[in-house]
Design an enzyme around this catalytic site. Structure first.
Site, PDB file in Angstrom:
ATOM      1  N   ASP A   1     -10.372   3.255  -3.295  1.00  0.00           N
ATOM      2  CA  ASP A   1     -10.906   1.996  -2.948  1.00  0.00           C
ATOM      3  C   ASP A   1     -12.339   1.877  -3.341  1.00  0.00           C
ATOM      4  OD1 ASP A   1      -8.526   1.789  -1.505  1.00  0.00           O
ATOM      5  OD2 ASP A   1      -9.592   1.761   0.610  1.00  0.00           O
TER       6      ASP A   1
ATOM      7  N   ASP B   1       0.973  -1.332   0.029  1.00  0.00           N
ATOM      8  CA  ASP B   1       0.080  -0.147  -0.011  1.00  0.00           C
ATOM      9  C   ASP B   1       0.891   1.334   0.080  1.00  0.00           C
ATOM     10  OD1 ASP B   1      -2.373   1.531   0.058  1.00  0.00           O
ATOM     11  OD2 ASP B   1      -3.349   0.316   1.866  1.00  0.00           O
TER      12      ASP B   1
HETATM   13  C1  GLA Z   1      -6.048   1.320   1.591  1.00  0.00           C
HETATM   14  C2  GLA Z   1      -6.044   0.446   0.458  1.00  0.00           C
HETATM   15  C3  GLA Z   1      -7.425  -0.716   0.887  1.00  0.00           C
HETATM   16  C4  GLA Z   1      -6.935  -1.348   2.182  1.00  0.00           C
HETATM   17  C5  GLA Z   1      -6.821  -0.281   3.091  1.00  0.00           C
HETATM   18  C6  GLA Z   1      -6.254  -1.068   4.682  1.00  0.00           C
HETATM   19  O1  GLA Z   1      -7.350   1.971   1.500  1.00  0.00           O
HETATM   20  O2  GLA Z   1      -6.343   0.618  -0.772  1.00  0.00           O
HETATM   21  O3  GLA Z   1      -7.582  -1.796  -0.158  1.00  0.00           O
HETATM   22  O4  GLA Z   1      -5.740  -2.109   2.021  1.00  0.00           O
HETATM   23  O5  GLA Z   1      -5.910   0.611   2.847  1.00  0.00           O
HETATM   24  O6  GLA Z   1      -5.972   0.043   5.446  1.00  0.00           O
END
Ligand code: GLA
Length: 559
Positions: free
Chosen positions: A245, A188
């Protein structure tokens, strides 16, 4: 720290800062440096795009993800509630439900698996309450079942939920993951970046993973902020997120940092040139069957559309639902072999939008060239009402032939067409076909649709509907008999209608004229005491030993 705590940017289509540590930022001008067939997201017809299977990237030499990775991840349903128990039960459920057999392979732990600090030696520590026997015990369990284990970290000083990040600890962490038996790392972008670019930070982790003796898939998750499609393969990425997301909803309002399924389709579509065997655009994990507080969720129709569109886009298929407790419908969608075969097609082409009536409520046609020369064709209805969507074998990029076979990927029925491909598609629905040259011994292709100027009716009042039958087959049809099924207690006239001698469907090689359809008016009347609601009507055409069916929603409104 809460899930949202790291995110300050909430714009859905903002301009990306070069190396943002926040997310939700997405570039629409995605085609920097690409030979951009399909660069305009709203091109009405783009035949060249459909016929051009050319790739922007040389295929990478990675053999880790020759086809888009498939698996499961904890985040979409469980967020921070991860544990060894959940992971093990999920592994068992993947085996028992048939998902493993269908190809779902990776069992991925997302954020929140560790303690808030590294230990005195600088090592990441699995949370002892969540993972009392460590991550390696879970890896063993998962491996014993023929599955693989994935884990999550961040290319910054902390993860998005505030746990220690890997920046500056890449070698130590990669070695630890390898020692534990990890097969997949979702990496990430949260935390401070110490002034390093995304390429530098992801390269560091790539090199650290390479230095271990384990093959570990690198899944780049920087939300598309720095055009990872242009450098992802060079830093060992097998896949890279292209957007912020996903959440379980059809479309998000403009001021949210998260996206709905249809928003992501629009953002991911122009990137098709960058996908191919070993390196994939990742439009985020699946929301099929996901039911979480605070979001509307997707209807069954929308779930199918989401899944089908991810397959059309050759997306990684990482289920996000609770597979231990899924409905038969959810399981059937996730394990639909014929749709999975489109996603996993060895040519690795990401499908493209080749027809679009435009706007948020438009209808679209998508085409994906397949390894054996067939095309996967998807008819997407973004509108809130049933729509008829029509394309042709030429438009989807197939060479001319006297006949083609179109296989409906939801019901597995083959039909023969002279060139038209069409369906009456419900609101938010997706018709999907695999179309190839040559006529199989199959039913004539046809389309039936119901239309009206006014899709509402008062209690006890009549509404006139038009039912249209269109022949797509390369041969004429002698007799077609049509019935309309209305809800119990409704009047419906006539009882049946019969059409005779309907000409063959138009052929790409020229031929029959426009008389390949027939229509008739139908009158329906709900009872006086009917409740205001939406009611389903179904029309069925029977011809040459086969049937074609469509449904239509009529709304009863008391004045
Ligand atoms: C980010 C990523 C998500 C998830 C969250 C976890 O938002 O894009 O897919 O992994 O972090 O905190």
């Amino acid at each position: 720290m809460t899930e949202e705590a790291n995110r300050s940017d909430s714009s859905k289509i903002g301009t990306a800062s070069d190396d943002s540590i926040t997310q939700g930022v997405m570039r629409r001008s995605l085609m920097k440096g690409a030979t951009a067939a399909g660069a305009g997201a709203f091109v009405s017809t783009n035949l060249a795009a459909a016929t051009d299977g050319g790739k922007q990237m040389e295929d990478s030499d990675s053999t880790l993800a020759e086809t888009p990775p498939m698996g499961w991840n904890s985040w979409n349903t469980f967020a921070c509630n991860v544990s060894a128990g959940l992971l093990k039960e999920t592994a068992d459920a993947l085996v028992e439900s048939g998902m493993k057999e269908a190809g779902y392979e990776y069992v991925n732990i997302d954020d929140c698996w560790m303690t808030e600090e590294r230990d005195e030696n600088g090592n990441l520590t699995p949370d002892p309450e969540k993972f009392p026997n460590g991550i390696d015990a879970v890896a063993d369990y998962v491996h014993e079942r023929g599955l693989k284990l994935g884990i999550y970290e961040s290319a910054g000083t902390n993860t998005c939920a505030g746990y220690p990040g890997s920046l500056g600890h890449e070698e130590r962490d990669a070695q630890m993951f390898s020692d534990w038996g990890i097969d997949y790392l979702k990496y990430d972008n949260c935390g401070d970046h110490h002034g390093l670019s995304a390429i530098e930070r992801y390269t560091r982790m790539h090199e650290a993973l390479e230095a271990t003796d384990r093959e570990i898939v690198l899944s780049i998750c920087e939300w598309g902020n720095n055009d990872p499609w242009t450098w992802g393969p060079d830093v060992g990425g097998s896949l890279w997120r292209t957007t912020g997301d996903i959440k379980p909803l059809w479309t998000a309002t403009e001021d949210t940092w998260y996206h709905g399924v249809i928003d992501i389709v629009d953002m991911n579509e122009p990137l098709s040139n960058y996908a191919g065997p070993g390196h994939w655009n990742d439009p985020d994990m699946l929301e099929v069957g996901v039911d979480i507080d605070g979001y509307p969720g997707l209807s069954e129709t929308e779930d199918r559309t989401h899944f089908g569109m991810w397959a059309m886009m050759a997306a990684p298929l990482i289920a996000g639902n609770d597979v231990r407790n899924m409905s038969d419908t959810t399981r059937a969608i996730l394990t639909n072999e014929e749709v999975l075969a489109i996603d996993q097609d060895p040519a690795g082409n990401q499908g493209r939008r080749i027809q679009n009536t435009g706007g948020a409520d438009g209808t679209e046609v998508w085409s994906k060239p397949l390894a054996n020369g067939d095309r996967a064709v998807a008819l997407l209805n973004r509108d809130d009402a049933t729509s008829t969507i029509l394309t042709s074998t030429r438009e989807v990029g197939l060479d001319d032939a006297s006949a083609y076979t179109a296989r409906d990927l939801w019901d597995g029925v083959d039909t023969v067409t002279a060139g038209l491909i069409g369906a009456s598609v419900p609101a938010h629905g997706l018709a999907m076909f695999r179309v190839g040259r040559g006529a199989k011994d199959a039913a004539p292709g046809a389309m039936i649709s119901i239309s009206t100027d006014e899709p509402t009716v008062g209690p006890g009042e009549s509404r006139e509907l038009t039912v249209t039958f269109t022949n797509h087959a390369p041969n004429a049809l002698k007799t077609v008999s049509v019935t309309l099924e209305a809800p119990d207690g409704w009047e419906s006239e006539p009882a049946t209608a019969t059409f005779r001698d309907i000409t063959a469907g138009p052929s790409v090689e020229g031929g029959s004229g426009p008389e390949n359809d027939a229509s008739t008016d139908w009158t329906v009347r709900p009872p006086r005491d009917v409740e205001s609601d939406g009611y389903e009507l179904a029309a069925t055409a029977e011809f040459a030993d086969s049937t074609s069916k469509t449904t239509f929603e009529l709304t009863v409104e008391s004045s």
